[in-house]
Design an enzyme around this catalytic site. Structure first.
Site, PDB file in Angstrom:
ATOM      1  N   ASP A   3      -9.081  -4.077  -5.844  1.00  0.00           N
ATOM      2  CA  ASP A   3      -8.321  -3.044  -5.136  1.00  0.00           C
ATOM      3  C   ASP A   3      -8.397  -1.781  -5.989  1.00  0.00           C
ATOM      4  O   ASP A   3      -8.109  -1.843  -7.190  1.00  0.00           O
ATOM      5  CB  ASP A   3      -6.866  -3.533  -5.003  1.00  0.00           C
ATOM      6  CG  ASP A   3      -5.949  -2.495  -4.361  1.00  0.00           C
ATOM      7  OD1 ASP A   3      -6.451  -1.448  -3.913  1.00  0.00           O
ATOM      8  OD2 ASP A   3      -4.735  -2.746  -4.320  1.00  0.00           O
ATOM      9  N   SER A  59       0.832  -1.204   0.000  1.00  0.00           N
ATOM     10  CA  SER A  59       0.000   0.000   0.000  1.00  0.00           C
ATOM     11  C   SER A  59       0.874   1.265   0.000  1.00  0.00           C
ATOM     12  O   SER A  59       1.747   1.392  -0.852  1.00  0.00           O
ATOM     13  CB  SER A  59      -0.941  -0.070   1.206  1.00  0.00           C
ATOM     14  OG  SER A  59      -1.910   0.919   1.130  1.00  0.00           O
ATOM     15  N   HIS A 103      -7.795  -4.997  -1.302  1.00  0.00           N
ATOM     16  CA  HIS A 103      -6.762  -4.186  -0.661  1.00  0.00           C
ATOM     17  C   HIS A 103      -6.680  -4.514   0.837  1.00  0.00           C
ATOM     18  O   HIS A 103      -7.698  -4.565   1.514  1.00  0.00           O
ATOM     19  CB  HIS A 103      -7.034  -2.690  -0.848  1.00  0.00           C
ATOM     20  CG  HIS A 103      -5.839  -1.867  -0.494  1.00  0.00           C
ATOM     21  ND1 HIS A 103      -4.854  -1.572  -1.408  1.00  0.00           N
ATOM     22  CD2 HIS A 103      -5.433  -1.311   0.666  1.00  0.00           C
ATOM     23  CE1 HIS A 103      -3.913  -0.861  -0.817  1.00  0.00           C
ATOM     24  NE2 HIS A 103      -4.242  -0.698   0.449  1.00  0.00           N
TER      25      HIS A 103
END
Ligand SMILES: *[C@@H]1O[C@H](CO)[C@@H](O)[C@H](O)[C@H]1NC(C)=O
Ligand SMILES: *[C@@H]1O[C@H](CO)[C@@H](O)[C@H](O)[C@H]1NC(C)=O
Length: 407
Positions: free
Chosen positions: A347, A193, A377
Protein backbone atom coordinates in the site's frame (compact mmCIF):
# COMPACT_ATOMS: atom_id res chain seq x y z
CA UNK A 1 -33.34 6.10 -39.23
CA UNK A 2 -32.44 2.43 -38.78
CA UNK A 3 -29.26 3.05 -40.69
CA UNK A 4 -28.31 5.89 -38.33
CA UNK A 5 -29.00 3.67 -35.34
CA UNK A 6 -26.78 0.94 -36.77
CA UNK A 7 -23.96 3.43 -37.31
CA UNK A 8 -24.31 4.66 -33.74
CA UNK A 9 -24.34 1.11 -32.37
CA UNK A 10 -21.33 0.26 -34.49
CA UNK A 11 -19.42 3.30 -33.29
CA UNK A 12 -20.35 2.47 -29.68
CA UNK A 13 -19.11 -1.07 -30.16
CA UNK A 14 -15.79 0.10 -31.62
CA UNK A 15 -15.34 2.58 -28.75
CA UNK A 16 -16.14 -0.08 -26.14
CA UNK A 17 -13.74 -2.64 -27.59
CA UNK A 18 -11.09 0.06 -28.01
CA UNK A 19 -11.41 1.01 -24.36
CA UNK A 20 -11.37 -2.65 -23.30
CA UNK A 21 -8.19 -3.26 -25.27
CA UNK A 22 -6.58 -0.09 -23.95
CA UNK A 23 -7.38 -1.09 -20.37
CA UNK A 24 -5.84 -4.54 -20.71
CA UNK A 25 -2.69 -3.11 -22.32
CA UNK A 26 -2.49 -0.36 -19.72
CA UNK A 27 -2.79 -2.92 -16.95
CA UNK A 28 -0.19 -5.27 -18.42
CA UNK A 29 2.27 -2.47 -19.10
CA UNK A 30 1.98 -0.50 -15.87
CA UNK A 31 0.58 -2.62 -13.04
CA UNK A 32 3.03 -4.17 -10.63
CA UNK A 33 1.59 -7.30 -8.99
CA UNK A 34 4.03 -8.21 -6.20
CA UNK A 35 4.88 -11.85 -5.58
CA UNK A 36 3.60 -11.58 -2.00
CA UNK A 37 -0.02 -11.06 -3.06
CA UNK A 38 -2.01 -14.20 -2.33
CA UNK A 39 -4.25 -14.19 -5.42
CA UNK A 40 -2.45 -12.31 -8.22
CA UNK A 41 -5.03 -13.19 -10.88
CA UNK A 42 -7.91 -11.87 -8.78
CA UNK A 43 -6.04 -8.62 -8.26
CA UNK A 44 -5.44 -8.33 -11.99
CA UNK A 45 -9.15 -8.82 -12.70
CA UNK A 46 -10.11 -6.24 -10.08
CA UNK A 47 -7.59 -3.77 -11.41
CA UNK A 48 -8.86 -4.15 -14.98
CA UNK A 49 -12.40 -3.55 -13.72
CA UNK A 50 -11.20 -0.47 -11.90
CA UNK A 51 -9.32 0.84 -14.94
CA UNK A 52 -12.38 0.24 -17.09
CA UNK A 53 -14.43 2.36 -14.73
CA UNK A 54 -11.86 5.16 -14.65
CA UNK A 55 -11.27 5.14 -18.40
CA UNK A 56 -14.98 5.27 -19.20
CA UNK A 57 -15.28 8.02 -16.61
CA UNK A 58 -12.57 10.01 -18.37
CA UNK A 59 -14.20 9.49 -21.77
CA UNK A 60 -17.60 10.60 -20.49
CA UNK A 61 -16.02 13.56 -18.73
CA UNK A 62 -14.24 14.61 -21.93
CA UNK A 63 -17.52 14.30 -23.84
CA UNK A 64 -19.10 16.45 -21.11
CA UNK A 65 -21.73 13.79 -20.41
CA UNK A 66 -20.88 13.01 -16.81
CA UNK A 67 -17.95 13.66 -14.49
CA UNK A 68 -15.54 10.84 -13.66
CA UNK A 69 -16.32 10.72 -9.90
CA UNK A 70 -20.07 10.72 -10.49
CA UNK A 71 -19.84 7.97 -13.08
CA UNK A 72 -17.52 5.83 -10.93
CA UNK A 73 -19.84 6.05 -7.92
CA UNK A 74 -22.94 5.48 -10.02
CA UNK A 75 -21.47 2.26 -11.40
CA UNK A 76 -20.21 1.11 -8.00
CA UNK A 77 -23.65 1.66 -6.51
CA UNK A 78 -25.24 -0.59 -9.12
CA UNK A 79 -23.80 -3.55 -7.24
CA UNK A 80 -26.71 -5.28 -5.50
CA UNK A 81 -26.93 -4.74 -1.74
CA UNK A 82 -26.55 -7.89 0.34
CA UNK A 83 -29.13 -8.02 3.10
CA UNK A 84 -28.31 -9.65 6.38
CA UNK A 85 -31.36 -11.11 8.12
CA UNK A 86 -29.89 -10.37 11.56
CA UNK A 87 -29.13 -6.67 11.00
CA UNK A 88 -31.57 -3.78 10.64
CA UNK A 89 -30.22 -1.05 8.35
CA UNK A 90 -31.80 2.39 8.58
CA UNK A 91 -31.10 5.31 6.25
CA UNK A 92 -31.17 8.58 8.16
CA UNK A 93 -30.12 12.17 7.76
CA UNK A 94 -28.24 14.04 10.45
CA UNK A 95 -28.98 17.57 9.30
CA UNK A 96 -28.19 17.39 5.60
CA UNK A 97 -25.68 14.53 5.96
CA UNK A 98 -26.76 11.03 4.96
CA UNK A 99 -25.89 8.24 7.41
CA UNK A 100 -26.67 4.56 7.64
CA UNK A 101 -27.38 2.98 11.00
CA UNK A 102 -26.76 -0.73 11.59
CA UNK A 103 -28.41 -2.42 14.55
CA UNK A 104 -28.77 -6.05 15.54
CA UNK A 105 -32.31 -7.44 15.45
CA UNK A 106 -31.90 -9.07 18.83
CA UNK A 107 -32.19 -6.63 21.71
CA UNK A 108 -29.58 -6.37 24.41
CA UNK A 109 -30.10 -5.78 28.12
CA UNK A 110 -27.00 -3.63 28.36
CA UNK A 111 -26.03 -0.77 26.05
CA UNK A 112 -23.83 -1.81 23.14
CA UNK A 113 -20.52 -0.57 21.80
CA UNK A 114 -20.92 2.16 19.17
CA UNK A 115 -18.76 2.30 16.05
CA UNK A 116 -18.73 5.39 13.86
CA UNK A 117 -17.42 4.34 10.47
CA UNK A 118 -15.95 6.65 7.81
CA UNK A 119 -15.57 5.11 4.39
CA UNK A 120 -12.74 5.56 1.90
CA UNK A 121 -12.52 6.15 -1.84
CA UNK A 122 -10.41 9.31 -2.04
CA UNK A 123 -13.47 11.59 -2.53
CA UNK A 124 -13.86 10.01 -5.99
CA UNK A 125 -15.07 6.46 -5.39
CA UNK A 126 -16.91 4.85 -2.49
CA UNK A 127 -20.24 5.51 -0.84
CA UNK A 128 -22.35 4.39 2.08
CA UNK A 129 -23.60 1.63 -0.17
CA UNK A 130 -20.20 0.29 -1.21
CA UNK A 131 -19.27 -0.17 2.45
CA UNK A 132 -22.62 -1.65 3.45
CA UNK A 133 -21.41 -5.25 3.70
CA UNK A 134 -18.47 -4.27 5.84
CA UNK A 135 -20.63 -2.27 8.25
CA UNK A 136 -23.16 -5.12 8.47
CA UNK A 137 -20.37 -7.54 9.25
CA UNK A 138 -18.87 -5.23 11.88
CA UNK A 139 -22.26 -4.73 13.52
CA UNK A 140 -22.95 -8.43 13.73
CA UNK A 141 -19.52 -9.79 14.58
CA UNK A 142 -18.68 -7.23 17.24
CA UNK A 143 -22.25 -6.93 18.58
CA UNK A 144 -22.17 -3.15 18.12
CA UNK A 145 -24.31 -0.36 16.80
CA UNK A 146 -22.60 1.00 13.67
CA UNK A 147 -23.14 4.46 12.29
CA UNK A 148 -21.73 4.84 8.78
CA UNK A 149 -21.19 8.54 8.05
CA UNK A 150 -21.70 9.83 4.51
CA UNK A 151 -20.11 12.99 3.16
CA UNK A 152 -20.15 15.27 0.11
CA UNK A 153 -17.62 14.42 -2.58
CA UNK A 154 -16.02 15.45 -5.84
CA UNK A 155 -16.57 16.94 -8.33
CA UNK A 156 -18.65 19.66 -6.65
CA UNK A 157 -17.26 19.38 -3.18
CA UNK A 158 -13.67 19.72 -2.24
CA UNK A 159 -11.63 20.17 0.85
CA UNK A 160 -12.79 20.36 3.66
CA UNK A 161 -16.30 19.03 2.87
CA UNK A 162 -15.60 15.49 4.11
CA UNK A 163 -14.18 16.68 7.45
CA UNK A 164 -17.02 19.14 8.02
CA UNK A 165 -19.78 16.62 7.26
CA UNK A 166 -18.26 13.73 9.21
CA UNK A 167 -17.50 15.91 12.21
CA UNK A 168 -21.11 17.16 12.30
CA UNK A 169 -22.55 13.63 12.08
CA UNK A 170 -20.16 12.40 14.76
CA UNK A 171 -21.12 15.15 17.20
CA UNK A 172 -24.80 14.55 16.49
CA UNK A 173 -24.45 10.82 17.17
CA UNK A 174 -22.41 11.39 20.34
CA UNK A 175 -25.19 13.61 21.63
CA UNK A 176 -27.87 10.98 21.00
CA UNK A 177 -26.17 7.71 22.03
CA UNK A 178 -28.99 6.89 24.44
CA UNK A 179 -31.55 6.82 21.62
CA UNK A 180 -29.52 4.16 19.85
CA UNK A 181 -28.74 2.03 22.90
CA UNK A 182 -25.01 2.84 22.82
CA UNK A 183 -22.77 2.83 25.88
CA UNK A 184 -21.15 6.32 26.06
CA UNK A 185 -17.99 4.75 27.52
CA UNK A 186 -17.51 2.54 24.46
CA UNK A 187 -17.61 4.60 21.29
CA UNK A 188 -15.02 3.75 18.65
CA UNK A 189 -14.15 5.75 15.53
CA UNK A 190 -13.10 3.61 12.59
CA UNK A 191 -12.07 4.48 9.05
CA UNK A 192 -10.36 3.13 5.99
CA UNK A 193 -8.14 5.10 3.56
CA UNK A 194 -9.42 8.70 3.45
CA UNK A 195 -11.93 7.58 6.09
CA UNK A 196 -9.00 6.65 8.36
CA UNK A 197 -7.69 10.16 8.01
CA UNK A 198 -11.15 11.46 8.99
CA UNK A 199 -11.30 9.17 12.03
CA UNK A 200 -7.86 10.33 13.22
CA UNK A 201 -8.65 14.00 12.61
CA UNK A 202 -11.97 13.82 14.41
CA UNK A 203 -10.33 12.10 17.40
CA UNK A 204 -7.85 14.99 17.49
CA UNK A 205 -10.60 17.60 17.28
CA UNK A 206 -12.66 15.92 19.98
CA UNK A 207 -9.92 16.02 22.63
CA UNK A 208 -11.02 19.62 23.25
CA UNK A 209 -14.69 18.75 23.72
CA UNK A 210 -15.48 18.25 27.40
CA UNK A 211 -19.21 18.35 26.65
CA UNK A 212 -19.23 15.07 24.69
CA UNK A 213 -18.55 11.45 25.70
CA UNK A 214 -14.86 10.58 25.41
CA UNK A 215 -13.96 8.40 22.44
CA UNK A 216 -12.79 5.01 23.69
CA UNK A 217 -10.59 4.05 20.73
CA UNK A 218 -9.73 4.72 17.08
CA UNK A 219 -9.24 2.12 14.36
CA UNK A 220 -7.27 3.35 11.38
CA UNK A 221 -6.95 1.06 8.36
CA UNK A 222 -4.62 1.90 5.45
CA UNK A 223 -5.20 5.55 6.30
CA UNK A 224 -3.94 8.73 4.63
CA UNK A 225 -2.19 10.62 7.42
CA UNK A 226 -0.33 13.38 5.61
CA UNK A 227 -0.01 15.15 2.27
CA UNK A 228 3.47 16.62 2.41
CA UNK A 229 6.08 13.91 1.95
CA UNK A 230 5.54 11.62 -1.03
CA UNK A 231 9.07 10.21 -1.01
CA UNK A 232 8.62 7.70 1.78
CA UNK A 233 9.65 4.09 1.03
CA UNK A 234 6.08 2.80 0.55
CA UNK A 235 5.33 5.51 -2.03
CA UNK A 236 8.32 4.38 -4.04
CA UNK A 237 7.91 0.63 -3.54
CA UNK A 238 4.18 0.47 -4.25
CA UNK A 239 3.69 3.27 -6.76
CA UNK A 240 2.35 0.90 -9.42
CA UNK A 241 0.58 -1.61 -7.19
CA UNK A 242 -3.21 -1.74 -7.56
CA UNK A 243 -5.70 -0.75 -6.23
CA UNK A 244 -4.14 2.60 -5.31
CA UNK A 245 -1.38 3.60 -7.69
CA UNK A 246 0.55 6.80 -7.18
CA UNK A 247 -1.03 8.32 -10.28
CA UNK A 248 -4.58 7.70 -9.05
CA UNK A 249 -3.67 8.90 -5.57
CA UNK A 250 -2.28 12.11 -7.12
CA UNK A 251 -5.48 12.53 -9.12
CA UNK A 252 -7.63 12.26 -5.97
CA UNK A 253 -5.27 14.45 -3.96
CA UNK A 254 -4.96 17.31 -6.44
CA UNK A 255 -8.70 17.38 -7.09
CA UNK A 256 -9.67 17.20 -3.43
CA UNK A 257 -7.24 19.92 -2.40
CA UNK A 258 -7.85 21.88 -5.61
CA UNK A 259 -4.12 22.15 -6.33
CA UNK A 260 -3.32 22.50 -10.02
CA UNK A 261 -2.15 19.04 -11.25
CA UNK A 262 0.69 20.86 -13.06
CA UNK A 263 2.49 20.99 -9.69
CA UNK A 264 2.35 17.26 -9.26
CA UNK A 265 5.93 16.49 -10.41
CA UNK A 266 7.31 19.13 -8.04
CA UNK A 267 5.13 18.11 -5.08
CA UNK A 268 5.95 14.41 -5.50
CA UNK A 269 9.66 15.23 -5.34
CA UNK A 270 9.33 17.56 -2.36
CA UNK A 271 10.20 20.81 -4.20
CA UNK A 272 7.11 22.54 -2.83
CA UNK A 273 8.55 23.11 0.64
CA UNK A 274 11.59 25.10 1.76
CA UNK A 275 14.40 23.51 3.73
CA UNK A 276 13.18 25.11 6.99
CA UNK A 277 9.85 23.32 6.62
CA UNK A 278 11.49 19.98 5.92
CA UNK A 279 13.67 20.51 8.99
CA UNK A 280 10.60 21.28 11.07
CA UNK A 281 8.73 18.14 9.95
CA UNK A 282 11.74 15.89 9.98
CA UNK A 283 10.96 14.38 13.36
CA UNK A 284 7.48 13.34 12.15
CA UNK A 285 7.67 12.87 8.41
CA UNK A 286 11.13 11.64 7.62
CA UNK A 287 11.93 8.20 6.26
CA UNK A 288 14.47 7.87 9.12
CA UNK A 289 11.48 7.07 11.34
CA UNK A 290 10.48 4.06 9.26
CA UNK A 291 11.88 0.77 10.57
CA UNK A 292 14.66 -0.73 8.46
CA UNK A 293 12.66 -3.84 7.53
CA UNK A 294 10.33 -1.67 5.42
CA UNK A 295 13.16 -0.18 3.40
CA UNK A 296 13.88 -3.30 1.34
CA UNK A 297 12.32 -4.05 -2.04
CA UNK A 298 14.50 -1.72 -4.05
CA UNK A 299 14.09 1.39 -1.94
CA UNK A 300 16.88 3.96 -1.97
CA UNK A 301 16.61 7.14 0.11
CA UNK A 302 16.36 10.24 -2.08
CA UNK A 303 16.59 13.83 -0.94
CA UNK A 304 13.90 16.40 -1.66
CA UNK A 305 14.44 18.44 -4.82
CA UNK A 306 15.43 22.08 -4.31
CA UNK A 307 12.63 24.53 -3.53
CA UNK A 308 10.53 25.72 -6.45
CA UNK A 309 9.24 29.09 -5.18
CA UNK A 310 6.10 29.13 -7.30
CA UNK A 311 5.17 25.60 -6.25
CA UNK A 312 5.60 26.71 -2.66
CA UNK A 313 3.26 29.66 -3.12
CA UNK A 314 0.68 27.65 -5.06
CA UNK A 315 0.78 24.32 -3.26
CA UNK A 316 3.21 24.08 -0.33
CA UNK A 317 1.90 27.04 1.60
CA UNK A 318 -1.64 25.69 1.36
CA UNK A 319 -0.69 22.12 2.26
CA UNK A 320 1.31 23.18 5.29
CA UNK A 321 -1.82 24.77 6.73
CA UNK A 322 -3.87 21.59 6.41
CA UNK A 323 -4.80 19.66 9.53
CA UNK A 324 -3.08 16.42 8.49
CA UNK A 325 -3.24 14.13 11.55
CA UNK A 326 0.46 13.35 11.31
CA UNK A 327 1.58 16.96 11.79
CA UNK A 328 -0.70 17.81 14.71
CA UNK A 329 1.06 19.25 17.77
CA UNK A 330 2.28 16.93 20.53
CA UNK A 331 -0.16 18.38 23.05
CA UNK A 332 -3.04 17.18 20.84
CA UNK A 333 -1.64 13.81 19.79
CA UNK A 334 -0.76 12.91 23.36
CA UNK A 335 -4.45 13.15 24.31
CA UNK A 336 -5.98 11.05 21.51
CA UNK A 337 -7.59 7.69 22.39
CA UNK A 338 -5.94 4.30 22.19
CA UNK A 339 -5.43 3.15 18.61
CA UNK A 340 -5.65 0.00 16.54
CA UNK A 341 -3.67 0.46 13.32
CA UNK A 342 -3.79 -1.81 10.29
CA UNK A 343 -1.16 -1.46 7.56
CA UNK A 344 -0.78 -3.36 4.31
CA UNK A 345 2.66 -4.14 2.90
CA UNK A 346 1.64 -3.35 -0.69
CA UNK A 347 0.00 0.00 0.00
CA UNK A 348 1.57 3.35 -0.89
CA UNK A 349 0.06 4.71 2.33
CA UNK A 350 1.73 2.08 4.53
CA UNK A 351 4.37 4.48 5.85
CA UNK A 352 1.84 7.17 6.75
CA UNK A 353 0.46 4.89 9.45
CA UNK A 354 3.90 3.60 10.44
CA UNK A 355 4.89 7.21 11.14
CA UNK A 356 1.70 7.85 13.12
CA UNK A 357 2.33 4.65 15.08
CA UNK A 358 5.72 6.00 16.08
CA UNK A 359 4.26 9.35 17.10
CA UNK A 360 1.55 7.72 19.23
CA UNK A 361 4.02 5.37 20.88
CA UNK A 362 6.54 8.14 21.55
CA UNK A 363 3.78 10.09 23.29
CA UNK A 364 2.57 7.13 25.34
CA UNK A 365 -0.73 6.47 23.54
CA UNK A 366 -1.48 2.70 23.59
CA UNK A 367 -1.21 1.19 20.11
CA UNK A 368 -2.23 -2.21 18.74
CA UNK A 369 -0.69 -2.72 15.32
CA UNK A 370 -1.40 -5.34 12.67
CA UNK A 371 0.63 -5.55 9.49
CA UNK A 372 -0.78 -7.53 6.56
CA UNK A 373 2.15 -9.03 4.67
CA UNK A 374 -0.11 -9.94 1.75
CA UNK A 375 -2.34 -6.83 1.93
CA UNK A 376 -2.84 -4.10 -0.66
CA UNK A 377 -4.77 -0.85 -0.56
CA UNK A 378 -8.52 -1.33 -0.75
CA UNK A 379 -8.48 -5.00 0.26
CA UNK A 380 -10.96 -4.28 3.05
CA UNK A 381 -13.58 -2.90 0.68
CA UNK A 382 -13.59 -6.12 -1.38
CA UNK A 383 -15.95 -7.96 0.91
CA UNK A 384 -18.58 -10.42 -0.35
CA UNK A 385 -17.39 -9.82 -3.92
CA UNK A 386 -18.33 -13.42 -4.77
CA UNK A 387 -15.27 -15.21 -6.18
CA UNK A 388 -12.93 -12.21 -5.90
CA UNK A 389 -12.36 -12.77 -2.21
CA UNK A 390 -8.99 -12.28 -0.50
CA UNK A 391 -8.22 -14.05 2.78
CA UNK A 392 -6.63 -10.80 3.99
CA UNK A 393 -10.04 -9.09 4.07
CA UNK A 394 -11.46 -11.60 6.54
CA UNK A 395 -8.28 -11.46 8.61
CA UNK A 396 -8.50 -7.66 8.98
CA UNK A 397 -12.16 -7.85 9.98
CA UNK A 398 -11.45 -10.54 12.56
CA UNK A 399 -8.59 -8.51 14.03
CA UNK A 400 -10.62 -5.33 14.39
CA UNK A 401 -13.59 -7.24 15.79
CA UNK A 402 -11.27 -8.84 18.34
CA UNK A 403 -9.89 -5.41 19.24
CA UNK A 404 -13.39 -3.96 19.69
CA UNK A 405 -14.57 -6.86 21.81
CA UNK A 406 -11.54 -6.46 24.06
CA UNK A 407 -12.31 -2.83 24.92
C1 LIG B 1 8.84 25.21 -10.99
O1 LIG B 1 8.11 24.11 -11.53
C2 LIG B 1 7.47 24.38 -12.74
C3 LIG B 1 6.58 23.18 -13.08
O2 LIG B 1 7.31 21.99 -13.09
C4 LIG B 1 8.50 24.70 -13.81
O3 LIG B 1 7.86 24.98 -15.02
C5 LIG B 1 9.32 25.89 -13.36
O4 LIG B 1 10.36 26.16 -14.27
C6 LIG B 1 9.92 25.64 -11.99
N1 LIG B 1 10.57 26.83 -11.50
C7 LIG B 1 11.80 26.86 -11.02
C8 LIG B 1 12.30 28.16 -10.55
O5 LIG B 1 12.48 25.85 -11.00
C1 LIG C 1 -19.61 -11.60 3.74
O1 LIG C 1 -18.33 -12.12 4.03
C2 LIG C 1 -18.12 -12.42 5.39
C3 LIG C 1 -16.65 -12.76 5.61
O2 LIG C 1 -16.17 -13.61 4.62
C4 LIG C 1 -19.08 -13.55 5.80
O3 LIG C 1 -18.88 -13.89 7.15
C5 LIG C 1 -20.50 -13.04 5.59
O4 LIG C 1 -21.43 -14.04 5.91
C6 LIG C 1 -20.72 -12.57 4.16
N1 LIG C 1 -22.01 -11.90 4.11
C7 LIG C 1 -22.88 -12.10 3.11
C8 LIG C 1 -24.17 -11.35 3.22
O5 LIG C 1 -22.65 -12.81 2.16
Amino acid sequence: MLFLLLILLGAGGVLASGIGLYVICHHLLTADIPAGISHPLKLRILHCGFLLLITWGKVLETLKICSLPRFARFMQDLMPLKQDPDVVVTDLRFGSNPVKLYQQKTSSLTPRTGIIFYHGGGMVMGSLKTYNNLCCQLCKASDSVVLSAGYRKLPEHRFPAAEVDCFASTVHFLKSLKDYGVDPARVVLCGESLGGSLAALICQKLVERQDLPKIRAQILICAVMQGLNFQLPSYEQNKNVPMLTLSFASYCFSHYTDINPAWEPVVLKGGHLPTESWEKYRKWLDQENIPQRFKQRGYRPVSHMPLNETAYLEAGLFLEKQPFPLIAEDEVVTRVPEACLVTCEYDILRDDLLLYKKRLEDLGVPVTWHHMEDGFHGVLSILNFSCLHFPCTTRIINLIVHFIKGL
